[in-house]
Design an enzyme around this catalytic site. Sequence first.
Site, short mmCIF file in Angstrom:
data_model
loop_
_atom_site.label_atom_id
_atom_site.label_comp_id
_atom_site.label_asym_id
_atom_site.label_seq_id
_atom_site.Cartn_x
_atom_site.Cartn_y
_atom_site.Cartn_z
N GLU A 109 -2.25 -5.58 -3.23
CA GLU A 109 -1.17 -4.78 -2.47
C GLU A 109 -0.06 -5.69 -1.87
O GLU A 109 1.08 -5.21 -1.94
CB GLU A 109 -1.89 -4.29 -1.12
CG GLU A 109 -3.07 -3.12 -1.60
CD GLU A 109 -3.95 -2.51 -0.38
OE1 GLU A 109 -3.90 -1.28 -0.36
OE2 GLU A 109 -3.89 -3.32 0.59
N ASP A 138 0.92 -1.40 -0.03
CA ASP A 138 -0.03 0.03 -0.12
C ASP A 138 1.03 1.32 -0.05
O ASP A 138 0.65 2.10 -0.78
CB ASP A 138 -0.97 -0.07 1.31
CG ASP A 138 -1.60 1.21 1.43
OD1 ASP A 138 -2.60 1.68 0.84
OD2 ASP A 138 -1.08 1.90 2.14
#
Lengths: 247, 247
Positions: free
Chosen positions: A135, A67
């Site tokens: 992610e 992320d």
Amino acid sequence: MRRLLNKIRKNSRSQEDGIFFEKITKILGFEPKELKYYRKAFTHRSANKLDEKGNPFNYERLEFLGDAMLGSVIAAHLYNEVPSGDEGYLTKMRSKIVSREHLNELGRDFNLLQFVESKVNSSQFGENIHGNLFEAFIGAIYLDKGFAYCEKFIQNKIIKQYVDIAKLEGKVISYKSLIIEWCQKEKAPFAFDFIEDNGQEGQKYFSVKLSINHKIVAKARATSKKKAEEKAAQRAYFAFQEKIIKK
Amino acid sequence: MRRLLNKIRKNSRSQEDGIFFEKITKILGFEPKELKYYRKAFTHRSANKLDEKGNPFNYERLEFLGDAMLGSVIAAHLYNEVPSGDEGYLTKMRSKIVSREHLNELGRDFNLLQFVESKVNSSQFGENIHGNLFEAFIGAIYLDKGFAYCEKFIQNKIIKQYVDIAKLEGKVISYKSLIIEWCQKEKAPFAFDFIEDNGQEGQKYFSVKLSINHKIVAKARATSKKKAEEKAAQRAYFAFQEKIIKK
């Protein structure tokens, strides 16, 4: 006997690794160095695995890392791409690009679910599993190959394919309608031709060929007809733009 | 005559650039490539400057970029440093490290305000100017030298000096009290000796020398007596730990 068994086990393991290596390479667009990071990126907590130091071996921490990396690559891209956009604009555009919905779409399009190791059935995962795996995958790229490769993957496989600033700004609602408008104006016949296929893991896919003046100008593949059409139209639109600039 | 004036102007500009270059190099710990990024990082919007393309030339967009880079470097650091911390822990620790208060402290300690170009008096800036300049500075490093140097600067000048996971976790409240406790147990005399100075831009600084057994074991400098004491105590504590490990 035990040696023989170990050898068979080792061979089947390396064969499995070989397939995994090929698939990951195809998604990345370059070769991974260490498969262990990608294995981790696709290990669900329900598998209850531990690493050699006794720490949980699953993708949750990699999500945090991925992320952050995704956020900074997109930040740099927007900074360079939109020199007139102020801080508020940049922040808003980034959150559109890394929205939960968009991350789920990316994870689904790369079909990351096929790699998941877990003790629960994949039907029990919610929709967010796709974005979470995506992610974690970015986090694995960072650990395996460093920031520059992370950036390379995000540029080539995400930004070029998915990130369209005009569209995110709401200036272009649909490339399909832009293409249709243009064809009607030019009186050029056009067609979207579909083929349905079932991917590798039972996920339905739609391939589309867009022809203008009876010549195929763009192809695309996606998980719905509408998405595939839009992708093909966008590709055709950008190809035309390039030609106009080159002229 | 005009040529001569231009030459003088050019020379005084390059002299000014030379001083700026030296100061930035000292803060970075390595040489910058292009000063223009750092000039931008220290240009306030009130200066009303535009770049060659007519876009605003000030640090606000660089704050966005620097915030993202700082976030991902700290994420990678925490990921590697605390292998047992889960996603929630990592997120919480990162937000402690990049808290507004902490960023303001960093900007103030590097005395970034000395470089600001603005049309308003620096007394009119709020406290957050320090953190904003600090973020913009990180953004400038990224543009000038790339991610690896960004990481190098953050590792050497921030993480090593300021980021103490034990303290952030609340396990260590104060290094000063740890040191005092140890000295009392060992019956070792200790002293904190202060010198006050006025920095370059009128900001008050306190330098402290910590002596144990009449030998100076650590030095530090900060904007308050308490902070300088704590920094010196922390340095002494880490130096002791290293000796213990080396033994």
